[in-house]
Design a protein around this motif. Sequence first.
Motif, PDB file in Angstrom:
ATOM      1  N   LEU A  91      34.017   1.963   6.145  1.00 33.46           N
ATOM      2  CA  LEU A  91      32.800   1.019   6.708  1.00 33.46           C
ATOM      3  C   LEU A  91      33.591  -0.051   7.274  1.00 33.46           C
ATOM      4  CD1 LEU A  91      30.001   0.666   6.811  1.00 33.46           C
ATOM      5  CD2 LEU A  91      29.912  -0.279   4.589  1.00 33.46           C
ATOM      6  N   HIS A  95      33.200  -1.244  11.309  1.00 36.87           N
ATOM      7  CA  HIS A  95      32.695  -2.533  11.722  1.00 36.87           C
ATOM      8  C   HIS A  95      33.472  -3.052  12.770  1.00 36.87           C
ATOM      9  CE1 HIS A  95      29.347  -3.778   9.354  1.00 36.87           C
ATOM     10  NE2 HIS A  95      29.642  -3.043   8.274  1.00 36.87           N
ATOM     11  N   TYR A 122      24.122   7.936   9.639  1.00 35.79           N
ATOM     12  CA  TYR A 122      24.181   6.824   8.573  1.00 35.79           C
ATOM     13  C   TYR A 122      24.663   5.752   9.112  1.00 35.79           C
ATOM     14  CZ  TYR A 122      25.213   4.508   4.429  1.00 35.79           C
ATOM     15  OH  TYR A 122      25.242   3.409   3.304  1.00 35.79           O
ATOM     16  N   LEU A 123      25.889   5.980   9.426  1.00 35.40           N
ATOM     17  CA  LEU A 123      26.812   4.697   9.728  1.00 35.40           C
ATOM     18  C   LEU A 123      26.314   3.775  11.092  1.00 35.40           C
ATOM     19  CD1 LEU A 123      30.239   6.306   8.963  1.00 35.40           C
ATOM     20  CD2 LEU A 123      29.196   4.298   8.141  1.00 35.40           C
ATOM     21  N   ARG A 125      23.215   3.613  11.849  1.00 31.05           N
ATOM     22  CA  ARG A 125      22.102   3.034  11.439  1.00 31.05           C
ATOM     23  C   ARG A 125      22.453   1.720  10.530  1.00 31.05           C
ATOM     24  NH1 ARG A 125      19.944   8.135   9.740  1.00 31.05           N
ATOM     25  NH2 ARG A 125      20.458   7.430   7.595  1.00 31.05           N
ATOM     26  N   ARG A 126      23.630   1.900   9.715  1.00 32.11           N
ATOM     27  CA  ARG A 126      23.996   0.886   9.127  1.00 32.11           C
ATOM     28  C   ARG A 126      24.947  -0.353   9.863  1.00 32.11           C
ATOM     29  NH1 ARG A 126      26.780   0.996   3.135  1.00 32.11           N
ATOM     30  NH2 ARG A 126      27.100  -0.986   2.815  1.00 32.11           N
ATOM     31  N   VAL A 127      25.595   0.058  10.876  1.00 35.84           N
ATOM     32  CA  VAL A 127      26.362  -0.763  11.558  1.00 35.84           C
ATOM     33  C   VAL A 127      25.982  -0.998  13.003  1.00 35.84           C
ATOM     34  CG1 VAL A 127      28.788  -1.143  12.226  1.00 35.84           C
ATOM     35  CG2 VAL A 127      28.416   0.032  10.189  1.00 35.84           C
TER      36      VAL A 127
END
Length: 255
Positions: A91, A95, A122-123, A125-127
């Motif tokens: 993660l 970033h 997932y990543l 959406r998150r980053v």
Amino acid sequence: MEFHTGDGAVRVNVPDLAALERAVAERIDARAGFAVATLNLDHLVKLRSDQGFRAAYAAHDLVTADGNPIVWLSRMAGRRVSLVPGSDAILPLVHVAAAAGAPVGFVGFGTTAPALDSAADYLERRVPGLRVAARIAPAMGFDPEGDAADAVLDALEDAGVRLAFVALGAPKQERFAAHGRRRLPGMGFASIGAGLDFFAGTQVRAPVPVRAAAMEWAWRAAGDPRRLGPRYAACAAILPGLVTEAIEMRRRSEP
């Protein structure tokens, strides 16, 4: 600390996660390639008997401590390092890549194509700003330095990937990363074990309290004792010698 591996040595040269993030950011910004390995006791067992694995490790620019025993042994030797497992590095590194506008790629062997898609979704959406430009699940029997590996590297290059996360298991992931490091000198590679499966939800990681108590190994062994029991026994067998080496290294460095 340097860990002897028969005809060579492996050194943890990245003391903590912040240092890893800085090093990767600098290399991505300079469009300079790199390879990240995460050292643990299982790797040390394999390194002692596998010359190809030793050669692959020697080609890695950045090595972190993946496993509390590596941290404890390093501190015994007077070298201050912090725990940086491959799973925990994913993660923060995505970033870093997103901030630099650098597309990433996923290469997973045990991980299925749908799992890679789930982890990527997932990543992304998150980053904010993250682009997973390649998601590749090699077939069983994948040769990390053969024609199939070259085809994967071609696909990563064609997709514009600048940082590839490699989840092939040791020693294949490190051998593939070293091969890619030679063949594509402007690309970064990070070997991260089962980390993508955790984001995909296809594997469940040990709860935080278990990890905080340095008992993740026991959690994993309880879930797969037939496979992991012999592995952890081999790791335990080399610990006394490693402790002796660490104490001697500290003694030599003291004034």
